[in-house]
Scaffold this motif. Sequence first.
Motif, PDB file in Angstrom:
ATOM      1  N   ARG A 175       1.339  -1.743  -7.295  1.00 31.14           N
ATOM      2  CA  ARG A 175       1.501  -0.637  -6.338  1.00 31.14           C
ATOM      3  C   ARG A 175       1.356   0.699  -7.072  1.00 31.14           C
ATOM      4  NH1 ARG A 175       6.984  -1.595  -3.069  1.00 31.14           N
ATOM      5  NH2 ARG A 175       6.415   0.528  -2.374  1.00 31.14           N
ATOM      6  N   ASP A 176       0.872   1.682  -6.370  1.00 30.67           N
ATOM      7  CA  ASP A 176       0.711   3.007  -6.978  1.00 30.67           C
ATOM      8  C   ASP A 176       2.081   3.593  -7.308  1.00 30.67           C
ATOM      9  OD1 ASP A 176      -1.997   2.805  -6.707  1.00 30.67           O
ATOM     10  OD2 ASP A 176      -2.072   3.893  -4.798  1.00 30.67           O
ATOM     11  N   VAL A 177       2.194   4.078  -8.496  1.00 31.01           N
ATOM     12  CA  VAL A 177       3.442   4.707  -8.954  1.00 31.01           C
ATOM     13  C   VAL A 177       3.138   6.157  -9.322  1.00 31.01           C
ATOM     14  CG1 VAL A 177       5.295   4.670 -10.663  1.00 31.01           C
ATOM     15  CG2 VAL A 177       4.350   2.522  -9.779  1.00 31.01           C
ATOM     16  N   ASN A 178       3.926   7.079  -8.783  1.00 30.75           N
ATOM     17  CA  ASN A 178       3.741   8.517  -9.039  1.00 30.75           C
ATOM     18  C   ASN A 178       5.034   9.099  -9.591  1.00 30.75           C
ATOM     19  OD1 ASN A 178       1.102   8.446  -7.894  1.00 30.75           O
ATOM     20  ND2 ASN A 178       2.010   8.583  -5.850  1.00 30.75           N
ATOM     21  N   LEU A 179       4.920   9.665 -10.786  1.00 32.31           N
ATOM     22  CA  LEU A 179       6.059  10.399 -11.362  1.00 32.31           C
ATOM     23  C   LEU A 179       5.934  11.856 -10.927  1.00 32.31           C
ATOM     24  CD1 LEU A 179       6.221   8.896 -14.971  1.00 32.31           C
ATOM     25  CD2 LEU A 179       7.664   8.358 -13.001  1.00 32.31           C
ATOM     26  N   ILE A 180       6.757  12.259 -10.004  1.00 31.45           N
ATOM     27  CA  ILE A 180       6.666  13.608  -9.438  1.00 31.45           C
ATOM     28  C   ILE A 180       7.665  14.532 -10.149  1.00 31.45           C
ATOM     29  CG2 ILE A 180       5.911  12.730  -7.205  1.00 31.45           C
ATOM     30  CD1 ILE A 180       8.745  13.066  -6.196  1.00 31.45           C
ATOM     31  N   GLY A 181       7.429  15.836  -9.982  1.00 34.84           N
ATOM     32  CA  GLY A 181       8.325  16.836 -10.579  1.00 34.84           C
ATOM     33  C   GLY A 181       8.011  17.164 -12.008  1.00 34.84           C
ATOM     34  N   ALA A 182       6.912  16.614 -12.546  1.00 36.29           N
ATOM     35  CA  ALA A 182       6.526  16.924 -13.925  1.00 36.29           C
ATOM     36  C   ALA A 182       5.540  18.089 -13.904  1.00 36.29           C
ATOM     37  CB  ALA A 182       5.903  15.694 -14.580  1.00 36.29           C
ATOM     38  N   TYR A 186       0.811  -1.222   0.000  1.00 34.23           N
ATOM     39  CA  TYR A 186       0.000   0.000   0.000  1.00 34.23           C
ATOM     40  C   TYR A 186       0.847   1.277   0.000  1.00 34.23           C
ATOM     41  CZ  TYR A 186      -3.738  -3.233   1.181  1.00 34.23           C
ATOM     42  OH  TYR A 186      -4.635  -4.280   1.170  1.00 34.23           O
ATOM     43  N   ILE A 187       2.175   1.126   0.030  1.00 33.86           N
ATOM     44  CA  ILE A 187       3.051   2.306  -0.021  1.00 33.86           C
ATOM     45  C   ILE A 187       3.309   2.645  -1.478  1.00 33.86           C
ATOM     46  CG2 ILE A 187       5.324   3.215   0.546  1.00 33.86           C
ATOM     47  CD1 ILE A 187       5.358   1.393   2.965  1.00 33.86           C
ATOM     48  N   PRO A 188       2.958   3.845  -1.944  1.00 32.02           N
ATOM     49  CA  PRO A 188       3.173   4.210  -3.361  1.00 32.02           C
ATOM     50  C   PRO A 188       4.659   4.372  -3.668  1.00 32.02           C
ATOM     51  CG  PRO A 188       2.398   6.115  -2.132  1.00 32.02           C
ATOM     52  CD  PRO A 188       2.328   4.947  -1.191  1.00 32.02           C
ATOM     53  N   ILE A 189       5.000   4.210  -4.907  1.00 28.79           N
ATOM     54  CA  ILE A 189       6.367   4.396  -5.386  1.00 28.79           C
ATOM     55  C   ILE A 189       6.444   5.771  -6.044  1.00 28.79           C
ATOM     56  CG2 ILE A 189       8.168   3.529  -6.914  1.00 28.79           C
ATOM     57  CD1 ILE A 189       6.912   0.781  -6.682  1.00 28.79           C
ATOM     58  N   ASP A 190       7.213   6.658  -5.450  1.00 24.81           N
ATOM     59  CA  ASP A 190       7.386   8.018  -5.987  1.00 24.81           C
ATOM     60  C   ASP A 190       8.720   8.104  -6.719  1.00 24.81           C
ATOM     61  OD1 ASP A 190       4.981   8.786  -4.887  1.00 24.81           O
ATOM     62  OD2 ASP A 190       5.893   9.514  -3.020  1.00 24.81           O
ATOM     63  N   ILE A 191       8.656   8.469  -7.989  1.00 23.11           N
ATOM     64  CA  ILE A 191       9.858   8.567  -8.824  1.00 23.11           C
ATOM     65  C   ILE A 191       9.919   9.976  -9.406  1.00 23.11           C
ATOM     66  CG2 ILE A 191      11.137   7.582 -10.752  1.00 23.11           C
ATOM     67  CD1 ILE A 191       9.339   5.098 -10.503  1.00 23.11           C
ATOM     68  N   HIS A 192      11.043  10.603  -9.247  1.00 17.52           N
ATOM     69  CA  HIS A 192      11.198  11.930  -9.852  1.00 17.52           C
ATOM     70  C   HIS A 192      11.292  11.771 -11.366  1.00 17.52           C
ATOM     71  CE1 HIS A 192      12.797  15.891 -10.832  1.00 17.52           C
ATOM     72  NE2 HIS A 192      12.365  16.281  -9.621  1.00 17.52           N
ATOM     73  N   ALA A 193      10.461  12.553 -12.085  1.00 21.29           N
ATOM     74  CA  ALA A 193      10.378  12.384 -13.534  1.00 21.29           C
ATOM     75  C   ALA A 193      11.714  12.647 -14.215  1.00 21.29           C
ATOM     76  CB  ALA A 193       9.306  13.313 -14.102  1.00 21.29           C
ATOM     77  N   GLY A 194      12.480  13.597 -13.691  1.00 26.44           N
ATOM     78  CA  GLY A 194      13.754  13.911 -14.325  1.00 26.44           C
ATOM     79  C   GLY A 194      14.789  12.825 -14.163  1.00 26.44           C
ATOM     80  N   LYS A 195      14.601  11.953 -13.181  1.00 32.27           N
ATOM     81  CA  LYS A 195      15.564  10.879 -12.936  1.00 32.27           C
ATOM     82  C   LYS A 195      14.965   9.506 -13.247  1.00 32.27           C
ATOM     83  CE  LYS A 195      17.860  13.537  -9.292  1.00 32.27           C
ATOM     84  NZ  LYS A 195      18.282  13.551  -7.874  1.00 32.27           N
TER      85      LYS A 195
END
Length: 520
Positions: free
Chosen positions: A511-518, A23-32
Amino acid sequence: MVYFVVRTFTICSSTFTQKRDEYIPIDIHAGKLQDWLVSRRIVNKNWHQSIRDVRSKISNALTDMPAHEGLVQLLKGAHINYFHCKQIIDILKTTEADSKNVFGRYGSQRMKDWQEILKVYEKESLYLAEAAQILVRNINYEIPGIRKQIKHFEQLGDEAEKKIGELQRSETIIFAEYQTSCKQLGIAGENVRQELVTKVGELPQMFSEIAIAVPGLLKAVELYGSFSGNAACLPILRHVATAGNTTVYEFLYSEAPLSIVEPPVKFDVEESVATESGGIDFGDGDGNIDFGDAAIDYGAGDESEVNLEVGDIDWGAPEEPTPDDNEIDFNVSLDESGIVVESDGNAGGVARGDEAYSIFDSPSYREKFINELLELEAFLKMRLYEVSTADSVHILSLSMMDSLPDHDAKSLAQMISHIDAVYCNFNSQQIQHLHQIKHSPKYVDILTSKLKQKLAAVDKLKSTQQSLKEKAENFRQQGVSLKPTLANVIEQTKVLQGQIEEDISKRYKNRDVNLIGANL
C-alpha cells in the motif's frame, strides 16, 4: 437457502472491503513516526538499548575497509544506517569475491562483520526504529539548524554592511568638519602646525584690510557723539577711523614711536623638542658638584672669617670719602658731555610691551574696539527702531534727537550693515584663532591636537570599515559554505524517507505510504 444467500453476500462484502483498503494510502506524520511504529508493534519500545551494540559493531567494522571509490562516496559525511550497510555488503561482494567458497559463503572477516550487523539490525525491525529516529532528527533539528546558521551568517553580513554605511557617513561628516576648520583657518591641512605658524605672519595684512573699512563708520560715530553730547566718545573707533590701525603707543600719546620693540613670539614648530642642554645635574657622579667660576664661597677659610660681636656691625661704608681720580665732576655742561635730553612727553620714544602692538593686535584694545563697535551698533538699532515705529511728532516730543542730523531708516540701516561687515571680518574664526596662537603659543598645540584628533578619528573609522568588510565577507563565505551541507542533508533525508516508506509499504501489502509533515 436464505442462509446461503446471506453468507455469500457477507463474504463478497468483506472481499470488496479488503480490495478497497488496498488502494487507500497510509499517511503517517513524520514527527510521530516512531510512536506509530511502536503502537503498531513493528518495533520494540526499548529499541534504544539494543542500538548501542549495533553502533559499536559498525565502528569496529569501519576500521577495516577495502579501498573502493564507491565506499568512499558512501561513507562521506553520512550517518551509517541499515540501508548503508546493505550497500556496503553489495560492494564487498565485488571486493571480497575471492574469499567465496563452493557453498556460496564468504570467508572474508569483513563480509562476516557486516553480515552480522545486518542480522542484528533486522532483529525486531531495529533498523526501522533507528531510521525513523534519524529522519525525525534531520527534519526537526539538523535541517532547521543549518538553515538558521545560514540565515544568521547572512544577517551578520547585512549588519556589518549596514554598520559600514554608518561609519562611512560618520567619516564623511568628520572629514568635512576637518576641511571646514582648515578652511576657516585658511590652511591646506597637510602640515597643520607649520601652516598655522606661517599663517600668523599674515595677521598684519588682515588687520590692514579690515582697517580700510573702518573710516566708513565716522558718520555713525558722529551721530552717536551728537546724541551723547560727548565729542570724544568711542575713542578707539575714532582713532582707527582717522589714523588707521596704529600702535597702542600712538593711540595713547598721539605720536608715532621712533622704534617698535614688539614682544617676541616663540613657537615650537615640532610637537616635541628634546632639550640638548640645560639638564639638571643631580650629582650622580663622584658626589662633587662643580659650579665652575660661579662657585659659592661660604667663608670656611681663616682669611674670610667674620667676627660678629655686639656693636661691631660693619655696614660697608667708608668713614670719610677720599678723593679719587675717578670721581664724577658734576660741573660739566650737558653740551660738552654729548648727552641729549629729550623734550617733555614721549616724543621720539620706543614702543615696548603691549604698547608695541597694533590696536587690533593688542588683546586688551582689541576687546575694547569690539565693545565700541557693539555699543555703536546698539545705538543705531535703537534709533532705527524709533524711526521705524513712531511718527515724526512722537520722536520730536519724546526723544532726545532734536538737535541731531537728519537720518532716515535707510541710512541707519546702511550704517548698521557697515558695522556688521566690519564686526564679522574682525571677529572671524580665522582671525580669532590666529590672534590666540600669536599671544598664546601653546594654543597652537591645542588647535593642532583638535584637528589631528579629527584625522585620527577618520583613520580609525577607515580601519574599522576595513575590518567590518573582512568580517562581512567571512560571514557571507561561511553562509555559502553551509549551503552544500544543507543540500546534502536534505538529499539524504529524502532518500531515507523513501526507503522508510518503501519498507512500511511492503509490510502492508504494498500500500502507498506517505510520510507527511516533512518540510524539506
